[in-house]
Structures are given as C-alpha cells and as structure tokens.
Motif scaffolding. Structure first.
Motif, PDB file in Angstrom:
ATOM      1  N   GLY A  59     -42.076  85.890  13.708  1.00  0.00           N
ATOM      2  CA  GLY A  59     -41.459  86.349  12.463  1.00  0.00           C
ATOM      3  C   GLY A  59     -40.124  87.044  12.667  1.00  0.00           C
ATOM      4  O   GLY A  59     -39.330  87.155  11.729  1.00  0.00           O
ATOM      5  N   THR A  60     -39.869  87.518  13.874  1.00  0.00           N
ATOM      6  CA  THR A  60     -38.603  88.193  14.155  1.00  0.00           C
ATOM      7  C   THR A  60     -37.483  87.169  14.349  1.00  0.00           C
ATOM      8  O   THR A  60     -36.405  87.287  13.753  1.00  0.00           O
ATOM      9  N   ASP A 155     -38.043  89.244   3.861  1.00  0.00           N
ATOM     10  CA  ASP A 155     -39.009  89.332   4.951  1.00  0.00           C
ATOM     11  C   ASP A 155     -40.370  89.319   4.265  1.00  0.00           C
ATOM     12  O   ASP A 155     -40.810  90.315   3.690  1.00  0.00           O
ATOM     13  N   HIS A 158     -45.699  89.759   5.039  1.00  0.00           N
ATOM     14  CA  HIS A 158     -46.988  90.192   4.477  1.00  0.00           C
ATOM     15  C   HIS A 158     -47.406  89.350   3.277  1.00  0.00           C
ATOM     16  O   HIS A 158     -48.441  89.613   2.687  1.00  0.00           O
ATOM     17  N   SER A 179     -44.499  85.810   9.150  1.00  0.00           N
ATOM     18  CA  SER A 179     -44.989  86.032  10.514  1.00  0.00           C
ATOM     19  C   SER A 179     -46.429  85.549  10.569  1.00  0.00           C
ATOM     20  O   SER A 179     -47.224  85.848   9.675  1.00  0.00           O
ATOM     21  N   LYS A 184     -51.724  89.231  11.573  1.00  0.00           N
ATOM     22  CA  LYS A 184     -51.416  88.927  10.172  1.00  0.00           C
ATOM     23  C   LYS A 184     -52.567  88.158   9.501  1.00  0.00           C
ATOM     24  O   LYS A 184     -53.424  87.590  10.167  1.00  0.00           O
TER      25      LYS A 184
HETATM   26  C1  LIG Z   1     -45.066  91.511  11.723  1.00  0.00           C
HETATM   27  C2  LIG Z   1     -43.801  91.746  11.021  1.00  0.00           C
HETATM   28  C3  LIG Z   1     -42.592  91.217  11.491  1.00  0.00           C
HETATM   29  C4  LIG Z   1     -42.443  90.572  12.836  1.00  0.00           C
HETATM   30  O1  LIG Z   1     -43.184  89.442  13.016  1.00  0.00           O
HETATM   31  P1  LIG Z   1     -43.489  88.902  14.502  1.00  0.00           P
HETATM   32  O2  LIG Z   1     -44.131  87.573  14.255  1.00  0.00           O
HETATM   33  O3  LIG Z   1     -44.441  89.885  15.129  1.00  0.00           O
HETATM   34  O4  LIG Z   1     -42.210  88.807  15.233  1.00  0.00           O
HETATM   35  C5  LIG Z   1     -41.455  91.392  10.706  1.00  0.00           C
HETATM   36  N1  LIG Z   1     -41.502  92.061   9.547  1.00  0.00           N
HETATM   37  C6  LIG Z   1     -42.645  92.612   9.077  1.00  0.00           C
HETATM   38  C7  LIG Z   1     -42.610  93.314   7.764  1.00  0.00           C
HETATM   39  C8  LIG Z   1     -43.824  92.494   9.812  1.00  0.00           C
HETATM   40  O5  LIG Z   1     -44.938  93.078   9.363  1.00  0.00           O
END
Ligand SMILES: *Cc1c(COP(=O)(O)O)cnc(C)c1O
Length: 358
Positions: A59-60, A155, A158, A179, A184
């Motif tokens: 997710g990053t 983003d 969630h 993500s 998750k």
């Molecule tokens: C988990 C999360 C990320 C990062 O996701 P990864 O897959 O761990 O890199 C980014 N933003 C939010 C709000 C998250 O909860």
C-alpha cells in the motif's frame, strides 16, 4: 493463556491456497503479471466496482505510484495528520512537501472546511485518508480540487469494499490506493492496489511499476512495484471469504457498540455509508484513562493498539505545523481487538474491564 492482539490475519483453508500454488508449479510463472495476478485483478475490479485496478507490492508503493502516475514530482501535497505514517512518508519519499490540515472530531477524516486556507500556488494534490473505513467528504473535496485545478488521491487502505451514496468509495478521486497487508481486512500477505480513474494515469502507473520500460524501450524512471503469483494466490484463496469476514466483524462490532455505549466516544455513524467494519476505534476521556485500560487489559494478555499515534504533524522529520484536533484525539484513541474468530466472551471481558476503569 493465549495472547489477543488487535487483529489476527484471516487464513483460508490450506488446500485452497495450495490448489492455486500448484498451478504455478504447472506453468512455471512466478511473477511479472502472471495468470493468477490477472485473475485477482479481474475479481477485484468486479468486486470493487472500478474500471482500473493494479495489484502492486504494497500500500505504500501504491501511494508513491499514485503521486508519480499523476505527474506530481514536487510541490505541496495537502494531507491529514491522522493516519499511518506511510501516508506522510510516501509524500516525502516522492520529494514533495506534506501540508497538514486538521481532522474532524466525528470520524477523524480530514476537515474539509480547513482545506481551502491551506491551498497555495504550489499545491499539487490532496492526499486524504478514509480513516478506519469512514468516508472523507468526497463531494466537497472534488469541488475544491476542480476549483483549484489540483489532483485528489485517497489512501483507501482501510476502505476495501466500502460503498458510499450507492457506489464504491474507491470510485472517488483521481487515484485511490489499497493495502492488502496481512493486518488488513482483505489481505494477500503483502500487497496493495492502485485504482486510477483515467486510463492514461493507469497506463503510467503500470509503466512505472515495471521499471519504466517496455522490453528495450526505456521510457521513464520507474520502480519495481510488481507483485507475485504467490501473493495473488493468497488473494484468490481469501476472496470467497470476504462476505464472511465482513459479516463476522460486523457482529463483533455490534456487540462492542452495545456493551460500550456511553463509556467511550465512538465514531459517528455516517449515513449513506455501507461500512466494512475494518477497525473498532474508541476514544477515551484522557490519555491517562487509555493507559490505565491498556494496563488492565495487558494483565489479561489482551493488547489493543494505539492507532493512530502520534499525530503525524509531530513527526521529527516534518516541518512543524499545528493540528489541535488531531493532537487532542491521537493520545486518547485506540483500536480494540477485531478479527474473525474473536470469541464473544472475550469481547464481553474487554468491555467489562473498560467499564470498570473509565
Ligand atoms: C497499512 C496502511 C498503509 C500502508 O500499507 P502497506 O501495504 O503496509 O505498505 C498506508 N496507509 C494506511 C492508512 C494504512 O493503514
């Protein structure tokens, strides 16, 4: 006594995962856009009701690819101080400057009334977060973005499966990111997705995630954001359980609602939102109360999580900016255990320990 954490990854029956993996042994394809990955992307587009969806490493990277895909290489990005650190760090990693706008008390999402004052000639985008699966004020944000000719990235780490005003929440904004990390709601062990509205942006993200080249044609600077067949297999194996996952979490959340009524502040229910029960956040009256509750729960081997803490405007590597609401909520908020298989008796015990200590 077994420990209870804030979450526990859902695992599909082993045989169902292995049946996907055995296809990999048959066809010899491990990564680089293999058949399992394409099958997962197709299922995600269908389930999430979106036109484009690319399965990426996490997710990053999805957030970084979103900025890159929209051509944002410098300048200011308006964002929220109340999120996981990756929201801010992805902006910094792309050499942009995060400008923090404070949050709403009710749902902890960016306060749309305060965005316009933060817009300058250098503003390139708004990167907002659908915190805990609650929708940002997407319509007002869209209007502001149009008026000032800036891009919108959500983003949506969630917000898997959340619908708002009768359509997928992921359909708002220029790019939404997901993500699929093991913690998750829906996971592929590690993984994420970029959901781009515009086909050109989608194509650019696709090129960037594959080192920026097409065979011998080197077009732009890229990165490796591709995900593998093994991660796609976990997604495919988890896929048939999504409704079951959301439904079990709904039941647990409703039990918490009933038992905690009046004891702690809960997020305000949003009308027009078909929620996914991704988290169960509670706000205590003070940080002292939160710490006391954490102590009594820890004595019973129960470990909620401070989420999100600290407020990101206070990170040591960002320019100091003030966000009083986020700074007030952040020290007092925690997410309680919520996962498939969490026994209702444990929920009752958590609620009782909270009741006796607030
Ligand atoms: C988990 C999360 C990320 C990062 O996701 P990864 O897959 O761990 O890199 C980014 N933003 C939010 C709000 C998250 O909860």
């Amino acid at each position: 006594m077994s420990k209870i954490f804030v979450t526990k990854s859902f695992l599909p029956p082993k045989e169902e995962y292995f049946s996907y993996i055995s296809k990999t042994w048959d066809n010899g394809i491990l990564t680089n856009g293999g058949p399992l990955l394409l099958e997962l992307e197709e299922k995600l587009r269908d389930y999430l009701e979106v036109k484009n969806c690319q399965f990426v490493t996490n997710g990053t990277i999805a957030l970084q690819l979103a900025l890159d895909g929209l051509g944002i290489k410098e300048g200011e990005v308006i964002t929220t101080p109340f999120s996981y650190v990756a929201t801010t760090s992805s902006i910094l990693w792309e050499r942009c400057e995060p400008v923090f706008v404070d949050i709403e008390r009710d749902n902890f999402t960016i306060d749309v009334k305060k965005i316009e004052a933060a817009i300058t000639p250098n503003t390139r985008a708004i990167m907002a977060v659908h915190v805990f699966g609650y929708a940002c004020d997407v319509e007002k944000i869209e209007k502001l973005a149009e008026k000032h000719n800036i891009k919108v990235i959500y983003d949506a780490a969630h917000a898997f499966g959340v619908r708002y005003k009768g359509k997928s929440l992921l359909d708002y904004g220029d790019v939404s990111t997901l993500s699929f990390h093991a913690t998750k709601l829906f996971h592929t062990v590690e993984g994420g997705a970029c959901i781009a509205k515009d086909d050109k942006v989608n194509a650019r993200i696709d090129l960037s995630k594959r080192f920026g080249h097409h065979y011998n044609d080197f077009i732009q600077v890229g990165i490796n954001g591709k995900n593998s067949e093994f991660h796609a297999a976990m997604g495919l194996a988890n896929f048939p359980y999504i409704e079951h996952i959301i439904e079990s979490r709904r039941k647990i959340s409703e039990l918490y609602d009933k038992l905690l009524d009046g004891l702690v502040q809960l997020p305000k229910k949003q009308k027009d939102l078909e929620y996914n029960y991704a988290y169960y956040p509670v706000v205590f009256k003070s940080e002292k109360t939160l710490l006391k509750v954490f102590d009594v729960l820890a004595a019973e081997y129960i470990f909620p999580r401070r989420y999100f803490y600290p407020s990101l405007n206070n990170l040591p590597y960002v320019k100091k900016q003030s966000c009083p609401v986020s700074e007030d909520i952040s020290p007092r908020i925690a997410c309680l255990p919520l996962f498939v298989g969490l026994e209702h008796s444990v929920v009752e015990k958590i609620a009782e320990l909270i009741r006796n200590n607030v």
